[in-house]
Scaffold this active site. Structure first.
Site, PDB file in Angstrom:
ATOM      1  N   TYR A 272      54.428  46.952  32.178  1.00 32.24           N
ATOM      2  CA  TYR A 272      54.455  48.196  32.949  1.00 32.24           C
ATOM      3  C   TYR A 272      54.433  47.863  34.443  1.00 32.24           C
ATOM      4  O   TYR A 272      53.546  47.149  34.908  1.00 32.24           O
ATOM      5  CB  TYR A 272      53.273  49.098  32.597  1.00 32.24           C
ATOM      6  CG  TYR A 272      53.398  50.448  33.262  1.00 32.24           C
ATOM      7  CD1 TYR A 272      54.136  51.461  32.667  1.00 32.24           C
ATOM      8  CD2 TYR A 272      52.837  50.692  34.508  1.00 32.24           C
ATOM      9  CE1 TYR A 272      54.302  52.694  33.283  1.00 32.24           C
ATOM     10  CE2 TYR A 272      52.995  51.911  35.139  1.00 32.24           C
ATOM     11  CZ  TYR A 272      53.726  52.912  34.524  1.00 32.24           C
ATOM     12  OH  TYR A 272      53.904  54.111  35.156  1.00 32.24           O
TER      13      TYR A 272
ATOM     14  N   GLN B 112      44.136  46.917  50.954  1.00 33.27           N
ATOM     15  CA  GLN B 112      43.958  47.311  49.554  1.00 33.27           C
ATOM     16  C   GLN B 112      43.784  48.824  49.424  1.00 33.27           C
ATOM     17  O   GLN B 112      44.232  49.426  48.440  1.00 33.27           O
ATOM     18  CB  GLN B 112      42.763  46.580  48.937  1.00 33.27           C
ATOM     19  CG  GLN B 112      42.907  45.069  48.863  1.00 33.27           C
ATOM     20  CD  GLN B 112      44.118  44.622  48.046  1.00 33.27           C
ATOM     21  OE1 GLN B 112      44.572  45.309  47.158  1.00 33.27           O
ATOM     22  NE2 GLN B 112      44.649  43.462  48.386  1.00 33.27           N
TER      23      GLN B 112
ATOM     24  N   GLU C 297      37.598  43.708  41.177  1.00 37.70           N
ATOM     25  CA  GLU C 297      38.941  43.196  40.885  1.00 37.70           C
ATOM     26  C   GLU C 297      39.291  42.062  41.852  1.00 37.70           C
ATOM     27  O   GLU C 297      39.639  40.961  41.444  1.00 37.70           O
ATOM     28  CB  GLU C 297      39.949  44.337  41.016  1.00 37.70           C
ATOM     29  CG  GLU C 297      41.385  43.917  40.784  1.00 37.70           C
ATOM     30  CD  GLU C 297      42.379  45.007  41.159  1.00 37.70           C
ATOM     31  OE1 GLU C 297      43.499  44.964  40.642  1.00 37.70           O
ATOM     32  OE2 GLU C 297      42.042  45.879  41.981  1.00 37.70           O
ATOM     33  N   HIS C 298      39.229  42.334  43.151  1.00 38.04           N
ATOM     34  CA  HIS C 298      39.446  41.323  44.191  1.00 38.04           C
ATOM     35  C   HIS C 298      38.119  41.053  44.895  1.00 38.04           C
ATOM     36  O   HIS C 298      37.403  41.990  45.237  1.00 38.04           O
ATOM     37  CB  HIS C 298      40.422  41.817  45.271  1.00 38.04           C
ATOM     38  CG  HIS C 298      41.768  42.235  44.777  1.00 38.04           C
ATOM     39  ND1 HIS C 298      42.025  43.516  44.319  1.00 38.04           N
ATOM     40  CD2 HIS C 298      42.930  41.555  44.689  1.00 38.04           C
ATOM     41  CE1 HIS C 298      43.303  43.608  43.965  1.00 38.04           C
ATOM     42  NE2 HIS C 298      43.868  42.437  44.176  1.00 38.04           N
TER      43      HIS C 298
ATOM     44  N   ASP D 250      48.423  39.045  46.235  1.00 39.66           N
ATOM     45  CA  ASP D 250      49.252  40.142  45.739  1.00 39.66           C
ATOM     46  C   ASP D 250      50.713  39.722  45.584  1.00 39.66           C
ATOM     47  O   ASP D 250      51.432  40.276  44.752  1.00 39.66           O
ATOM     48  CB  ASP D 250      49.189  41.334  46.703  1.00 39.66           C
ATOM     49  CG  ASP D 250      47.868  42.082  46.616  1.00 39.66           C
ATOM     50  OD1 ASP D 250      47.163  41.915  45.606  1.00 39.66           O
ATOM     51  OD2 ASP D 250      47.545  42.838  47.551  1.00 39.66           O
TER      52      ASP D 250
ATOM     53  N   GLN E  77      53.705  58.522  29.147  1.00 41.10           N
ATOM     54  CA  GLN E  77      54.840  58.598  28.218  1.00 41.10           C
ATOM     55  C   GLN E  77      55.475  57.222  27.995  1.00 41.10           C
ATOM     56  O   GLN E  77      55.936  56.910  26.881  1.00 41.10           O
ATOM     57  CB  GLN E  77      55.889  59.603  28.712  1.00 41.10           C
ATOM     58  CG  GLN E  77      56.514  59.322  30.054  1.00 41.10           C
ATOM     59  CD  GLN E  77      55.727  59.912  31.215  1.00 41.10           C
ATOM     60  OE1 GLN E  77      54.543  60.220  31.071  1.00 41.10           O
ATOM     61  NE2 GLN E  77      56.376  60.073  32.356  1.00 41.10           N
TER      62      GLN E  77
ATOM     63  N   GLU F 246      24.068  32.003   0.607  1.00 37.73           N
ATOM     64  CA  GLU F 246      24.500  33.364   0.917  1.00 37.73           C
ATOM     65  C   GLU F 246      24.787  34.179  -0.342  1.00 37.73           C
ATOM     66  O   GLU F 246      25.122  35.366  -0.256  1.00 37.73           O
ATOM     67  CB  GLU F 246      25.745  33.330   1.803  1.00 37.73           C
ATOM     68  CG  GLU F 246      25.464  32.768   3.196  1.00 37.73           C
ATOM     69  CD  GLU F 246      26.686  32.775   4.105  1.00 37.73           C
ATOM     70  OE1 GLU F 246      27.784  33.129   3.640  1.00 37.73           O
ATOM     71  OE2 GLU F 246      26.525  32.440   5.288  1.00 37.73           O
TER      72      GLU F 246
ATOM     73  N   ASN G 288      48.159  53.772  37.295  1.00 34.46           N
ATOM     74  CA  ASN G 288      47.193  54.760  37.765  1.00 34.46           C
ATOM     75  C   ASN G 288      46.243  55.146  36.632  1.00 34.46           C
ATOM     76  O   ASN G 288      46.251  54.555  35.548  1.00 34.46           O
ATOM     77  CB  ASN G 288      47.915  55.984  38.348  1.00 34.46           C
ATOM     78  CG  ASN G 288      48.793  56.685  37.321  1.00 34.46           C
ATOM     79  OD1 ASN G 288      48.628  56.513  36.114  1.00 34.46           O
ATOM     80  ND2 ASN G 288      49.738  57.475  37.798  1.00 34.46           N
TER      81      ASN G 288
ATOM     82  N   HIS H 248      46.820  51.217  48.675  1.00 32.61           N
ATOM     83  CA  HIS H 248      47.454  51.252  47.359  1.00 32.61           C
ATOM     84  C   HIS H 248      47.377  52.632  46.731  1.00 32.61           C
ATOM     85  O   HIS H 248      48.337  53.118  46.126  1.00 32.61           O
ATOM     86  CB  HIS H 248      46.771  50.261  46.406  1.00 32.61           C
ATOM     87  CG  HIS H 248      47.356  48.893  46.438  1.00 32.61           C
ATOM     88  ND1 HIS H 248      48.622  48.617  45.995  1.00 32.61           N
ATOM     89  CD2 HIS H 248      46.833  47.704  46.858  1.00 32.61           C
ATOM     90  CE1 HIS H 248      48.864  47.323  46.145  1.00 32.61           C
ATOM     91  NE2 HIS H 248      47.801  46.750  46.665  1.00 32.61           N
TER      92      HIS H 248
ATOM     93  N   HIS I 128      32.876  31.575  -3.325  1.00 33.33           N
ATOM     94  CA  HIS I 128      33.128  30.643  -2.228  1.00 33.33           C
ATOM     95  C   HIS I 128      32.755  29.217  -2.643  1.00 33.33           C
ATOM     96  O   HIS I 128      33.495  28.259  -2.398  1.00 33.33           O
ATOM     97  CB  HIS I 128      32.320  31.038  -0.984  1.00 33.33           C
ATOM     98  CG  HIS I 128      32.907  32.178  -0.219  1.00 33.33           C
ATOM     99  ND1 HIS I 128      33.005  33.441  -0.728  1.00 33.33           N
ATOM    100  CD2 HIS I 128      33.424  32.228   1.039  1.00 33.33           C
ATOM    101  CE1 HIS I 128      33.544  34.238   0.184  1.00 33.33           C
ATOM    102  NE2 HIS I 128      33.820  33.520   1.266  1.00 33.33           N
TER     103      HIS I 128
END
Length: 422
Positions: A131, A255, A320-321, A351, A188, A405, A211, A258, A410
Site C-alpha cells: 500500500y 515529520q 516510530e522515529h 525517509d 477499499q 504429559e 492513514n 505528513h 506421542h
C-alpha cells in the site's frame, strides 16, 4: 507545542498528557472503525463494483478509467521524470536493496547429537500487497521501500495499490519493475487485497503505511490476511540534552507536515534547550500550515527532572522515529521503530535514501517489533532430520516427556520407530 515539566506544579498535567499519548493507537483507530467495517463488508459482498464506487468517491477515479495501471503508463511517467529525480530514485533503490540483502536470513543446520540434524530453510511469501499512500503528497519513496525488500525476498507476485497515483509514484513503479498496480486506496484497497475481487486475486500479506482508515482496515482484515504492523500517522520523538535546537525543530516540523494526526515530541532534562526548540519550531512552522496544525494539536515538549527519566519516558512512548544525541545512547534504547544518531542524521534521510525501511511501527507497536524488513516477506521454516542412531539417542527423552504429559500416542510414535527393523 505544549511545554510541560514532568515534575513540580505541572506533574499531573504531564502525567495525563503522557497517558493519552500512550493510548494513541487504540483510541485513534477506534474512531474510524465503524466506517471501515462498512467499507470492508461492502467490498467483500460486491467486489469490483464497490471498489470502483469508493474509488470514484474518495480517489477521484473517472467514470471509464481502469483500476489497473499499465506498464506503458509507468514507462511514460519514468521518461517524463527529470534526470536528477531519476538519479535520486536509483540511489535510494540501490541503498534499500543493499540493506535488504544484508538483512535476508540465512539457511543453516546444526547437529545437536550424533545422527540428529536441525536447522531452518527460508521461503518467500507467495504474494504481497504494497500500500502506497497518495493523498496529500506523492510518495514514490514508499513504493521503493515496500516493493524492493519483497523482491529481495523472492516474492513472486507483488501488487501495488495507491490512490490517485502521481507521476513520480508511477515512475518509481517502473524503475522497480512493478507489473500489477491498481489506482485505488483507503479501506477499499485493503479489502480488495485481503478478500480479492474479480479483477484482483487476494494476497498473502499486506504491507505499507496509511492513514487511520487504512490502519484500521489492516487490523480488521488481519484475521484472514497477514499484515506487517499498524503503520499509521507519523510519530517523532527527539530525546536530547545537548542537541542542535534548529536541527531538532526542523525534524519536528518535517515529520509534522505528513499528517494532521502526527505525534511530535521532544523529551529533555535541559530546560534551556526545550525553550530554544519551542521558539525554533514556532519560527520554522510559521508558513507550513499542515505542520503548524499537527504541532498545535499533538506537539509536546516534556522537561524531565533527570536524564534517566527522559530515557525511561522515551521507551514508554515507543516512538516510530527516535533521534538521540550519540551512539552511546543506543545502549538504553529499547523501544523504537528506527533510531537516528547525532546532529547530522536528520530523520528525512531515513525517509528517503539511507536504506533502512521507512515503514515503521506506530501506536507503541515499537514495543514488540521494528520496522518493515525483508523478514516480513519470508517464512523461516524449521527442519529436523534423524537417523536410527539419532532417534535412539534422543528418543527415550521424548518418550519420558510424552509419558509425563499423558500423551501415549506421542510416546508410541517414537517407540515404534525405535523398534523398527527397516
Amino acid at each position: 507545542m505544549k511545554l510541560v515539566k514532568t515534575y513540580g506544579r505541572t506533574a499531573k498535567i504531564a502525567a495525563a498528557l503522557i497517558a493519552s499519548i500512550e493510548q494513541r493507537g487504540a483510541v485513534s483507530t477506534a474512531r474510524v472503525e465503524p466506517v471501515v467495517r462498512r467499507i470492508l463488508a461492502d467490498v467483500r459482498k460486491s467486489g469490483d463494483t464497490a471498489v470502483k464506487k469508493y474509488a470514484a468517491k474518495f480517489d477521484s477515479l473517472k467514470k471509464n478509467q481502469p483500476l489497473l495501471v499499465t506498464r506503458e503508463e509507468m514507462q511514460a511517467a519514468w521518461e517524463a521524470t527529470a534526470p536528477e529525480l531519476q538519479a535520486a530514485m536509483m540511489v535510494a533503490r540501490g541503498n534499500i536493496l543493499a540493506f535488504a540483502e544484508a538483512q535476508l536470513p540465512k539457511e543453516w543446520s546444526i547437529s545437536t547429537a550424533d545422527g540428529v540434524k536441525t536447522g531452518q530453510i527460508i521461503r518467500p511469501l507467495g504474494s504481497v500487497g504494497c500500500y502506497v499512500p497518495g493523498g496529500r503528497y506523492p510518495l514514490p519513496s514508499t513504493l521503493l521501500m515496500t516493493v524492493t525488500p519483497a523482491q529481495v525476498a523472492g516474492v513472486e507476485r507483488i501488487v501495488v495499490c495507491s490512490p490517485k497515483p502521481a507521476r513520480e509514484t508511477l515512475a518509481a513503479a517502473y524503475l522497480a519493475g512493478v507489473n500489477e498496480f491498481y489506482r485505488i486506496g483507503g479501506a477499499q484497497a485493503i479489502a480488495a487485497l485481503a478478500y480479492g475481487t474479480a479483477l484482483m486475486q487476494p494476497v498473502n500479506k499486506i504491507v505499507g503505511p496509511g492513514n487511520l482508515f487504512v490502519t484500521a482496515a489492516k487490523q480488521l482484515v488481519s484475521t484472514e490476511c497477514g499484515i506487517d504492523m499498524p503503520a499509521g500517522p507519523t510519530e517523532i520523538v527527539v530525546t536530547s540534552d545537548q542537541g542542535y535546537a534548529p536541527g531538532i525543530a526542523a525534524d519536528l516540523v518535517a515529520q509534522a507536515e505528513h499528517d494532521p494526526e502526527t505525534l511530535a515530541v521532544l523529551i529533555t532534562s535541559n530546560e534551556v534547550l526545550a525553550k530554544e526548540v519551542a521558539t525554533e519550531v514556532k519560527l520554522q512552522a510559521k508558513d507550513n500550515k499542515l505542520a503548524k496544525q499537527s504541532l498545535t494539536a499533538q506537539g509536546a515538549i516534556f522537561i524531565t527532572k533527570t536524564i534517566a527519566e527522559a530515557r525511561d519516558l522515551t521507551n514508554r512512548l515507543a516512538p516510530e522515529h527516535l533521534t538521540v544525541d550519540s551512539a552511546a545512547d543506543l545502549k538504553w534504547v529499547q523501544n523504537a521503530g528506527s533510531v537516528f544518531v547525532g546532529d547530522y542524521a536528520p530523520q528525512s534521510m531515513g525517509d528517503y535514501i539511507s536504506g533502512p525501511n521507512h515503514v515503521l511501527p506506530t501506536g507503541r507497536v515499537g514495543r514488540v517489533r521494528g520496522g518493515l524488513s525483508v523478514m516480513d516477506f519470508v517464512k523461516v521454516i524449521t527442519v529436523q532430520e534423524y537417523t536410527r542412531k539419532g532417534l535412539g539417542k534422543l528418543g527415550p527423552h521424548a518418550i519420558a516427556l510424552a509419558t509425563a504429559e499423558g500423551l501415549t500416542g506421542h510416546a508410541r510414535s517414537v517407540s515404534v520407530r525405535m523398534r523398527s527393523t527397516r
